[in-house]
Design a protein around this motif. Structure first.
Motif, mmCIF file in Angstrom:
data_model
loop_
_atom_site.group_PDB
_atom_site.id
_atom_site.type_symbol
_atom_site.label_atom_id
_atom_site.label_comp_id
_atom_site.label_asym_id
_atom_site.label_seq_id
_atom_site.Cartn_x
_atom_site.Cartn_y
_atom_site.Cartn_z
ATOM 1 N N LEU A 177 35.925 35.530 1.600
ATOM 2 C CA LEU A 177 34.597 34.956 1.418
ATOM 3 C C LEU A 177 34.703 33.450 1.216
ATOM 4 N N ILE A 178 33.634 32.748 1.568
ATOM 5 C CA ILE A 178 33.429 31.417 0.999
ATOM 6 C C ILE A 178 32.135 31.502 0.195
ATOM 7 N N GLU A 179 32.120 30.815 -0.940
ATOM 8 C CA GLU A 179 30.894 30.747 -1.727
ATOM 9 C C GLU A 179 30.370 29.322 -1.655
ATOM 10 N N ILE A 180 29.139 29.184 -1.178
ATOM 11 C CA ILE A 180 28.490 27.884 -1.016
ATOM 12 C C ILE A 180 27.519 27.735 -2.177
ATOM 13 N N VAL A 181 27.802 26.808 -3.064
ATOM 14 C CA VAL A 181 27.007 26.653 -4.290
ATOM 15 C C VAL A 181 26.190 25.364 -4.201
ATOM 16 N N SER A 182 24.876 25.495 -4.207
ATOM 17 C CA SER A 182 24.017 24.308 -4.137
ATOM 18 C C SER A 182 23.765 23.747 -5.534
ATOM 19 N N GLU A 183 23.346 22.498 -5.579
ATOM 20 C CA GLU A 183 22.804 21.933 -6.815
ATOM 21 C C GLU A 183 21.365 22.449 -6.961
ATOM 22 N N PRO A 184 20.787 22.396 -8.163
ATOM 23 C CA PRO A 184 19.407 22.890 -8.340
ATOM 24 C C PRO A 184 18.387 21.905 -7.780
ATOM 25 N N ASP A 185 18.444 21.673 -6.465
ATOM 26 C CA ASP A 185 17.631 20.636 -5.810
ATOM 27 C C ASP A 185 16.356 21.163 -5.167
ATOM 28 N N MET A 186 16.234 22.486 -5.035
ATOM 29 C CA MET A 186 15.079 23.036 -4.328
ATOM 30 C C MET A 186 13.922 23.244 -5.296
ATOM 31 N N ARG A 187 12.711 22.965 -4.809
ATOM 32 C CA ARG A 187 11.534 23.036 -5.675
ATOM 33 C C ARG A 187 10.480 24.030 -5.190
ATOM 34 N N THR A 188 10.689 24.633 -4.039
ATOM 35 C CA THR A 188 9.755 25.657 -3.542
ATOM 36 C C THR A 188 10.552 26.771 -2.879
ATOM 37 N N SER A 189 9.917 27.932 -2.775
ATOM 38 C CA SER A 189 10.573 29.051 -2.088
ATOM 39 C C SER A 189 10.744 28.746 -0.607
ATOM 40 N N ASP A 190 9.852 27.922 -0.050
ATOM 41 C CA ASP A 190 9.977 27.522 1.362
ATOM 42 C C ASP A 190 11.252 26.712 1.580
ATOM 43 N N GLU A 191 11.585 25.837 0.615
ATOM 44 C CA GLU A 191 12.809 25.049 0.732
ATOM 45 C C GLU A 191 14.038 25.942 0.637
ATOM 46 N N ALA A 192 13.981 26.955 -0.231
ATOM 47 C CA ALA A 192 15.097 27.901 -0.338
ATOM 48 C C ALA A 192 15.250 28.673 0.972
ATOM 49 N N TYR A 193 14.123 29.064 1.555
ATOM 50 C CA TYR A 193 14.128 29.768 2.849
ATOM 51 C C TYR A 193 14.776 28.887 3.913
ATOM 52 N N ALA A 194 14.371 27.612 3.953
ATOM 53 C CA ALA A 194 14.906 26.670 4.955
ATOM 54 C C ALA A 194 16.402 26.437 4.736
ATOM 55 N N PHE A 195 16.823 26.335 3.474
ATOM 56 C CA PHE A 195 18.242 26.118 3.159
ATOM 57 C C PHE A 195 19.083 27.304 3.644
ATOM 58 N N LEU A 196 18.650 28.520 3.314
ATOM 59 C CA LEU A 196 19.391 29.712 3.734
ATOM 60 C C LEU A 196 19.426 29.845 5.253
ATOM 61 N N THR A 197 18.303 29.528 5.893
ATOM 62 C CA THR A 197 18.241 29.586 7.363
ATOM 63 C C THR A 197 19.237 28.611 7.972
ATOM 64 N N GLU A 198 19.320 27.408 7.392
ATOM 65 C CA GLU A 198 20.232 26.387 7.904
ATOM 66 C C GLU A 198 21.691 26.782 7.672
ATOM 67 N N VAL A 199 21.988 27.354 6.500
ATOM 68 C CA VAL A 199 23.357 27.814 6.215
ATOM 69 C C VAL A 199 23.759 28.914 7.193
ATOM 70 N N ARG A 200 22.840 29.849 7.429
ATOM 71 C CA ARG A 200 23.136 30.940 8.374
ATOM 72 C C ARG A 200 23.377 30.383 9.778
ATOM 73 N N LYS A 201 22.571 29.400 10.168
ATOM 74 C CA LYS A 201 22.773 28.750 11.468
ATOM 75 C C LYS A 201 24.154 28.125 11.557
ATOM 76 N N LEU A 202 24.542 27.408 10.503
ATOM 77 C CA LEU A 202 25.831 26.713 10.502
ATOM 78 C C LEU A 202 26.994 27.684 10.640
ATOM 79 N N VAL A 203 27.000 28.768 9.856
ATOM 80 C CA VAL A 203 28.141 29.694 9.925
ATOM 81 C C VAL A 203 28.201 30.380 11.289
ATOM 82 N N ARG A 204 27.041 30.581 11.900
ATOM 83 C CA ARG A 204 27.022 31.204 13.240
ATOM 84 C C ARG A 204 27.479 30.217 14.307
ATOM 85 N N TYR A 205 27.052 28.965 14.231
ATOM 86 C CA TYR A 205 27.510 27.952 15.177
ATOM 87 C C TYR A 205 29.021 27.752 15.075
#
Length: 485
Positions: free
Chosen positions: A156-184
């Motif tokens: 496994l790799i564990e990707i740990v963010s700082e507490p920078d997100m302020r909305t659930s939409d930002e968390a959604y976008a962050f996870l979507t981007e991480v998933r994109k990166l690992v797939r690319y």
């Protein structure tokens, strides 16, 4: 929860994302990592922690972790030690997990996300390497717990963010981007439903303008990006309600129930084990050399954010088009190949986002399984640009026929279907004159200012020409004849 109450508080979110790496063997031995095998079939003496067995690090795991770090603009640690994290669960054969505590392979960094206000960088604390535990299964109406050790030792790799997100939409976008990166990067398949990408959310609230974070609650057991978003929304409301009613927030681990969309307490942080980290004596320190790091850097593919910017700046596409086209690596690569053969980038975008993606979605295929080569798509675009066929005919007749006969050219199929447009004014003019003669009252309406009625005339021309009249030529001739007094 009332909007006025919500508006008083700031939501604070940090995410911990575990990505299972796509290696063929486990992190410290040669047992297979294949998903879906029979329970306890991918296990050996090292996985099961037999006495006297020793771990040996899988080099590919380190390479994959470094790739993710480079993609996230992290600092790569050159000197690494591995630590034992001690806790005693039935699905952890050794009684400890080998992880990285003091020397994560990747330090700091950031992931760029798109928000309504524009791009935003979410800072990372670290990315570290560790091994997965096994899987405990509690079957309904059974008193015993079954344990499957196939997953134990999967890297496994564990990707740990700082507490920078302020909305659930930002968390959604962050996870979507991480998933994109690992797939690319092709280091993880990103399937949350299969558990190869897992996310824990650390959530707290504080009054707007406050400088100190509230008590943090960790939510686990979310098997989709949408469920992460739902859990955050529920937890935001729950914590506000507690504060407004004078109920203290308990620092605890909670689980999310996708059925009712609520979180439930599992255990308080005070009840958690002291992990008693210490360096693993069986694994020697690891050094990442300059040469090895350069080799990994040179093998990095184009990343979604790079392609997104390229499509906007170089291909002059909209942000929406660029977002859709970079959503998956296979589609982006296919689109890039089409663009190498044509300068009509917008048409290429329309075809890949439209008919091509519709076909792939309908048959649940990836772009690398698409039967038509980029050259064929360019042939279709060229026929339309030359006025030989229109988009409707191309997408509804030529494209489906090419899918049945991928070895044929677009021109060949268009000729066989007899759909090549007639641009000859001498052959279109008699049809135009015939239509105008047949509808004198409609001609009068047009001349009295009802210009939109020209579409009716066009429909008649196209019908009588069996769809072969070039619409541009037909429109010009119609307009000219209708304007004649």
């Amino acid at each position: 929860m009332s909007k006025s109450n919500r508006d008083k508080y700031t939501l604070v979110i940090g995410l911990e994302v575990h990505a299972q790496l796509l290696t063929k063997s486990k992190i410290y031995n040669t047992d297979s990592t294949e998903y879906g095998s029979l329970p306890n079939s991918n296990v050996g003496v090292v996985t099961l922690a037999h006495p006297g067995t020793l771990p040996k690090l899988n080099k590919k795991v380190v390479e994959y972790a470094i790739k993710m770090g480079l993609a996230c603009h992290s600092t790569i640690s050159r000197f690494n030690i591995f630590d034992r994290k001690n806790y005693f669960y039935p699905d952890l054969p050794k009684g400890y997990q080998i992880t990285q505590d003091r020397t994560p392979i990747c330090k700091t960094g950031y992931v760029t996300i798109n928000t309504k206000e524009g791009e935003r960088d979410i800072r990372l604390n670290r990315i570290h390497i560790e091994e997965d535990a096994g899987k405990s299964m509690h079957l309904a109406a059974e008193t015993d717990t079954l344990v499957d050790f196939n997953r134990a030792g999967v890297p496994l790799i564990e990707i740990v963010s700082e507490p920078d997100m302020r909305t659930s939409d930002e968390a959604y976008a962050f996870l979507t981007e991480v998933r994109k990166l690992v797939r690319y990067l092709e280091i993880c398949d990103g399937n949350m439903e299969e558990g190869s990408l897992r996310c824990d959310a650390n959530i707290s609230v504080m009054l707007k303008g406050a400088s100190e974070y509230g008590k943090k609650v960790e939510v686990k057991n979310m098997n989709s990006i949408r469920n992460v978003q739902r859990a955050i929304e529920h937890e935001f409301d729950r914590q506000i309600e507690c504060i407004e009613n004078g109920i203290p927030i308990i620092s605890e681990t909670r689980t999310f129930d996708a059925g009712d969309g609520k979180t439930y307490g599992m255990r308080t942080k005070e009840e958690l084990n002291d992990y008693r980290y210490f360096p693993d004596p069986d694994l020697s320190p690891m050094h990442v050399s300059d040469k090895w790091l350069e080799e990994i850097k040179s093998s990095m593919p184009s990343l979604p954010r790079e392609l997104y910017q390229k499509y906007i700046s170089e291909y002059q596409l909209s942000e929406y088009d660029a977002q859709v086209l970079t959503d998956t690596k296979e589609v982006a690569l296919y689109f890039d190949e089409v663009c190498k053969l044509t300068k009509n980038y917008k048409a290429a975008s329309n075809w890949v986002m439209g008919p091509v993606k519709s076909y792939l979605n309908e048959l649940t295929l990836s772009a690398d399984e698409f039967p038509l080569s980029p050259k064929i798509i360019v042939e279709i675009i060229t026929l339309i640009d030359q006025g030989k066929i229109n988009f409707a005919t191309a997408s509804q007749r030529v494209f489906p026929e090419l899918l049945k006969n991928p070895g044929k050219s677009a021109l060949e199929v268009a000729q066989q279907l007899n759909v090549i447009q007639d641009s000859n004014q001498d052959s279109i003019l008699p049809i135009v004159e015939e239509v105008i003669k047949e509808f004198p009252l409609k001609v009068e309406e047009y001349r009295n200012g009802k210009k939109g009625i020209i579409s009716m005339f066009m429909g008649e021309v196209m019908k009588r020409s069996k769809g072969k009249a070039d619409p541009k030529v037909a429109t010009q001739l119609l307009t000219k004849k209708l304007e004649e007094v």
